[in-house]
Design a protein around this motif. Structure first.
Motif, PDB file in Angstrom:
ATOM      1  N   GLY A 149       6.533  -8.310 -18.045  1.00 48.02           N
ATOM      2  CA  GLY A 149       5.338  -7.579 -17.652  1.00 48.02           C
ATOM      3  C   GLY A 149       4.945  -7.903 -16.238  1.00 48.02           C
ATOM      4  N   GLY A 150       3.686  -7.715 -15.939  1.00 44.63           N
ATOM      5  CA  GLY A 150       3.211  -7.998 -14.592  1.00 44.63           C
ATOM      6  C   GLY A 150       3.457  -6.836 -13.649  1.00 44.63           C
ATOM      7  N   LEU A 151       3.119  -7.090 -12.391  1.00 45.40           N
ATOM      8  CA  LEU A 151       3.160  -6.059 -11.355  1.00 45.40           C
ATOM      9  C   LEU A 151       4.109  -6.465 -10.243  1.00 45.40           C
ATOM     10  CD1 LEU A 151       1.890  -3.494  -9.962  1.00 45.40           C
ATOM     11  CD2 LEU A 151       0.164  -5.061  -9.011  1.00 45.40           C
ATOM     12  N   ALA A 152       4.909  -5.524  -9.789  1.00 48.90           N
ATOM     13  CA  ALA A 152       5.735  -5.687  -8.587  1.00 48.90           C
ATOM     14  C   ALA A 152       5.273  -4.668  -7.557  1.00 48.90           C
ATOM     15  CB  ALA A 152       7.216  -5.485  -8.900  1.00 48.90           C
ATOM     16  N   VAL A 153       5.172  -5.094  -6.292  1.00 52.44           N
ATOM     17  CA  VAL A 153       4.689  -4.214  -5.232  1.00 52.44           C
ATOM     18  C   VAL A 153       5.667  -4.230  -4.074  1.00 52.44           C
ATOM     19  CG1 VAL A 153       2.803  -3.697  -3.636  1.00 52.44           C
ATOM     20  CG2 VAL A 153       2.296  -4.702  -5.871  1.00 52.44           C
ATOM     21  N   VAL A 154       5.990  -3.062  -3.567  1.00 47.81           N
ATOM     22  CA  VAL A 154       6.872  -2.921  -2.409  1.00 47.81           C
ATOM     23  C   VAL A 154       6.065  -2.312  -1.267  1.00 47.81           C
ATOM     24  CG1 VAL A 154       8.978  -1.899  -1.480  1.00 47.81           C
ATOM     25  CG2 VAL A 154       8.879  -2.590  -3.895  1.00 47.81           C
TER      26      VAL A 154
ATOM     27  N   GLU B 261       5.709  -4.389 -15.832  1.00 48.16           N
ATOM     28  CA  GLU B 261       4.923  -3.349 -16.489  1.00 48.16           C
ATOM     29  C   GLU B 261       4.635  -2.202 -15.538  1.00 48.16           C
ATOM     30  OE1 GLU B 261       0.677  -2.916 -18.898  1.00 48.16           O
ATOM     31  OE2 GLU B 261       1.675  -4.859 -18.736  1.00 48.16           O
ATOM     32  N   GLN B 262       4.486  -2.520 -14.251  1.00 49.43           N
ATOM     33  CA  GLN B 262       4.250  -1.477 -13.255  1.00 49.43           C
ATOM     34  C   GLN B 262       4.903  -1.874 -11.942  1.00 49.43           C
ATOM     35  OE1 GLN B 262       0.209  -0.119 -12.955  1.00 49.43           O
ATOM     36  NE2 GLN B 262       0.523   0.890 -10.994  1.00 49.43           N
ATOM     37  N   VAL B 263       5.466  -0.897 -11.254  1.00 50.52           N
ATOM     38  CA  VAL B 263       6.021  -1.082  -9.913  1.00 50.52           C
ATOM     39  C   VAL B 263       5.275  -0.148  -8.984  1.00 50.52           C
ATOM     40  CG1 VAL B 263       8.071  -0.919  -8.448  1.00 50.52           C
ATOM     41  CG2 VAL B 263       8.290  -1.702 -10.823  1.00 50.52           C
ATOM     42  N   LEU B 264       4.647  -0.727  -7.983  1.00 52.28           N
ATOM     43  CA  LEU B 264       3.830   0.044  -7.052  1.00 52.28           C
ATOM     44  C   LEU B 264       4.511   0.076  -5.690  1.00 52.28           C
ATOM     45  CD1 LEU B 264       1.106   1.463  -6.366  1.00 52.28           C
ATOM     46  CD2 LEU B 264       0.201  -0.814  -5.828  1.00 52.28           C
ATOM     47  N   GLY B 265       4.749   1.269  -5.174  1.00 50.89           N
ATOM     48  CA  GLY B 265       5.311   1.434  -3.842  1.00 50.89           C
ATOM     49  C   GLY B 265       4.254   1.897  -2.871  1.00 50.89           C
ATOM     50  N   LEU B 266       4.073   1.157  -1.790  1.00 45.69           N
ATOM     51  CA  LEU B 266       3.077   1.495  -0.785  1.00 45.69           C
ATOM     52  C   LEU B 266       3.761   1.736   0.553  1.00 45.69           C
ATOM     53  CD1 LEU B 266       0.375  -1.216  -1.629  1.00 45.69           C
ATOM     54  CD2 LEU B 266       0.472   1.158  -2.420  1.00 45.69           C
ATOM     55  N   SER B 267       3.253   2.706   1.310  1.00 49.22           N
ATOM     56  CA  SER B 267       3.870   3.011   2.596  1.00 49.22           C
ATOM     57  C   SER B 267       2.817   3.409   3.612  1.00 49.22           C
ATOM     58  CB  SER B 267       4.904   4.135   2.459  1.00 49.22           C
ATOM     59  OG  SER B 267       4.268   5.372   2.213  1.00 49.22           O
ATOM     60  N   ARG B 268       3.139   3.160   4.849  1.00 48.47           N
ATOM     61  CA  ARG B 268       2.273   3.602   5.942  1.00 48.47           C
ATOM     62  C   ARG B 268       2.253   5.126   5.998  1.00 48.47           C
ATOM     63  NH1 ARG B 268       2.878   5.124  11.276  1.00 48.47           N
ATOM     64  NH2 ARG B 268       1.154   4.557  12.687  1.00 48.47           N
ATOM     65  N   ALA B 269       3.410   5.751   5.734  1.00 43.61           N
ATOM     66  CA  ALA B 269       3.514   7.209   5.798  1.00 43.61           C
ATOM     67  C   ALA B 269       2.554   7.879   4.828  1.00 43.61           C
ATOM     68  CB  ALA B 269       4.955   7.638   5.511  1.00 43.61           C
ATOM     69  N   ALA B 270       2.310   7.230   3.684  1.00 45.23           N
ATOM     70  CA  ALA B 270       1.404   7.792   2.689  1.00 45.23           C
ATOM     71  C   ALA B 270      -0.042   7.384   2.922  1.00 45.23           C
ATOM     72  CB  ALA B 270       1.834   7.351   1.293  1.00 45.23           C
ATOM     73  N   GLY B 271      -0.285   6.612   3.978  1.00 42.92           N
ATOM     74  CA  GLY B 271      -1.637   6.173   4.282  1.00 42.92           C
ATOM     75  C   GLY B 271      -2.115   5.009   3.434  1.00 42.92           C
ATOM     76  N   ASP B 272      -1.184   4.294   2.795  1.00 38.27           N
ATOM     77  CA  ASP B 272      -1.564   3.200   1.904  1.00 38.27           C
ATOM     78  C   ASP B 272      -2.001   1.948   2.666  1.00 38.27           C
ATOM     79  OD1 ASP B 272      -0.928   4.636  -0.466  1.00 38.27           O
ATOM     80  OD2 ASP B 272       1.193   4.211  -0.113  1.00 38.27           O
ATOM     81  N   PHE B 273      -1.429   1.737   3.845  1.00 40.50           N
ATOM     82  CA  PHE B 273      -1.768   0.569   4.646  1.00 40.50           C
ATOM     83  C   PHE B 273      -1.262   0.784   6.063  1.00 40.50           C
ATOM     84  CE2 PHE B 273       2.557  -0.158   3.434  1.00 40.50           C
ATOM     85  CZ  PHE B 273       3.126  -0.858   4.485  1.00 40.50           C
ATOM     86  N   ASP B 274      -1.769  -0.033   6.973  1.00 36.64           N
ATOM     87  CA  ASP B 274      -1.333  -0.021   8.365  1.00 36.64           C
ATOM     88  C   ASP B 274      -1.231  -1.472   8.799  1.00 36.64           C
ATOM     89  OD1 ASP B 274      -1.059   0.061  11.136  1.00 36.64           O
ATOM     90  OD2 ASP B 274      -2.527   1.666  11.405  1.00 36.64           O
ATOM     91  N   LEU B 275      -0.048  -1.913   9.187  1.00 41.11           N
ATOM     92  CA  LEU B 275       0.162  -3.315   9.539  1.00 41.11           C
ATOM     93  C   LEU B 275      -0.653  -3.748  10.747  1.00 41.11           C
ATOM     94  CD1 LEU B 275       4.020  -3.747   9.003  1.00 41.11           C
ATOM     95  CD2 LEU B 275       2.163  -4.620   7.567  1.00 41.11           C
ATOM     96  N   THR B 276      -1.141  -2.800  11.535  1.00 42.81           N
ATOM     97  CA  THR B 276      -1.942  -3.146  12.704  1.00 42.81           C
ATOM     98  C   THR B 276      -3.438  -3.089  12.418  1.00 42.81           C
ATOM     99  OG1 THR B 276      -1.993  -0.869  13.549  1.00 42.81           O
ATOM    100  CG2 THR B 276      -0.121  -2.235  14.204  1.00 42.81           C
TER     101      THR B 276
END
Length: 237
Positions: A11-16, A38-53
Motif C-alpha cells: 500500500g502507501g503512496l508513490a509520487v513521481v 495503493e496510489q501512484v501520483l504523477g506530477l509535472s510542471r507541464a500540467a501546472g502541478d509544481f514549479d521548481l523555481t
C-alpha cells in the motif's frame, strides 16, 4: 520486465515529479504496473502541478500529497535541465553566463532540494521509504575527465551534496528511510538526444525506469546519502 518493489510495505503512496518527461513517465508507468502501491501520483510542471523555481508551488504539491492521506513511501524526482532554446551546455569557460548558471542551479539543484525540504518530513517514521532524485554521472567531480558542461556539472554536483546532507539529517528520526541521488545512464530522451556518444548506446526510457526501480528495490538504509549508478554501484563525488 516490470520492476517488483516488494521491499516496501504494501500500500502507501508513490509520487513521481517530472512525470511528463521520458524517464518520469516511464517510472510512473512501471510503478503502476508493479501493483505495490495503493496510489501512484504523477506530477509535472507541464500540467501546472509544481514549479521548481517557485517554493510556494512545491509547498502546494506537498499539501496535495498530505490530503491523499496515504503513507508516502516513494518519491522519484525525475526533473532536470541540460538545454533548451535559450541555453546550451558550455563547451568552454568562454561560454559561461551568469543567468544560465543561475537557471541551471535553480532547476537542477535548488528545486529538488526544496522538494526534499517539503517531502522528507512526510516520509513515515517506520518501514522502508525512499526519496530518489535523478542526478548525473557528469556531476561527479572525481569522474570529470573531459571538462565542459560547466553549469550542468556544477548544479548536479550541488544536488549530490544537498541530498547527501539531507540524508544525514533524515536518519536521525527516520532510520529506515533512504535519500539518494541516481544516475540513470544514457537514456533516449529529449534531454540527451542532441548529444549522442558512440561510447554509450542510449536505452529506452522504459528500460531505464526498470533499472532505476530495480536499484531502489535493493536499497538499504546504509546506502542513504550516496550517488548511485543504474547498477546500484556508488559513483565518486
Amino acid at each position: 520486465m516490470t520492476a517488483q518493489l516488494q521491499s516496501f510495505p504494501n500500500g502507501g503512496l508513490a509520487v513521481v515529479f517530472g512525470a511528463s518527461g521520458g524517464i518520469g513517465h516511464a517510472v510512473q508507468t512501471a510503478l503502476v504496473k508493479s501493483g505495490q502501491f495503493e496510489q501512484v501520483l504523477g506530477l509535472s510542471r507541464a500540467a501546472g502541478d509544481f514549479d521548481l523555481t517557485d517554493e510556494a508551488s512545491i509547498a502546494g504539491a506537498a499539501d496535495r500529497i498530505v490530503e491523499i492521506g496515504l503513507p508516502l513511501r516513494l518519491v522519484v524526482v525525475a526533473t532536470g535541465l541540460l538545454h533548451d532554446d535559450a541555453m546550451q551546455p558550455e563547451k568552454s569557460w568562454r561560454h559561461l553566463d551568469a543567468d544560465n548558471l543561475a537557471r541551471s542551479f535553480a532547476i537542477n539543484a535548488t528545486g529538488p532540494a526544496l522538494l526534499a525540504k517539503h517531502l522528507l518530513p512526510l516520509l513515515p517514521r517506520h518501514g522502508k521509504a525512499v526519496f530518489a532524485a535523478i542526478s548525473a554521472k557528469v556531476g561527479s567531480i572525481g569522474d570529470n575527465h573531459l571538462g565542459g558542461w560547466y553549469g550542468y556539472r556544477a548544479a548536479k554536483a550541488a544536488l549530490n551534496q544537498l541530498l547527501h546532507t539531507a540524508a544525514i539529517e533524515l536518519r536521525r528520526n527516520r532510520p529506515e528511510a533512504i535519500c539518494v541521488c541516481m544516475h540513470p545512464g544514457t537514456v533516449a530522451t529529449t534531454l540527451s538526444a542532441p548529444f549522442g556518444n558512440n561510447a554509450y548506446t542510449p536505452v529506452p526510457p522504459e528500460a531505464a525506469a526498470d533499472r532505476l526501480l530495480g536499484v531502489i528495490e535493493r536499497l538499504r538504509p546504509i546506502e542513504s546519502g550516496q550517488l548511485l549508478d543504474h547498477t546500484g554501484l556508488p559513483l565518486p563525488w
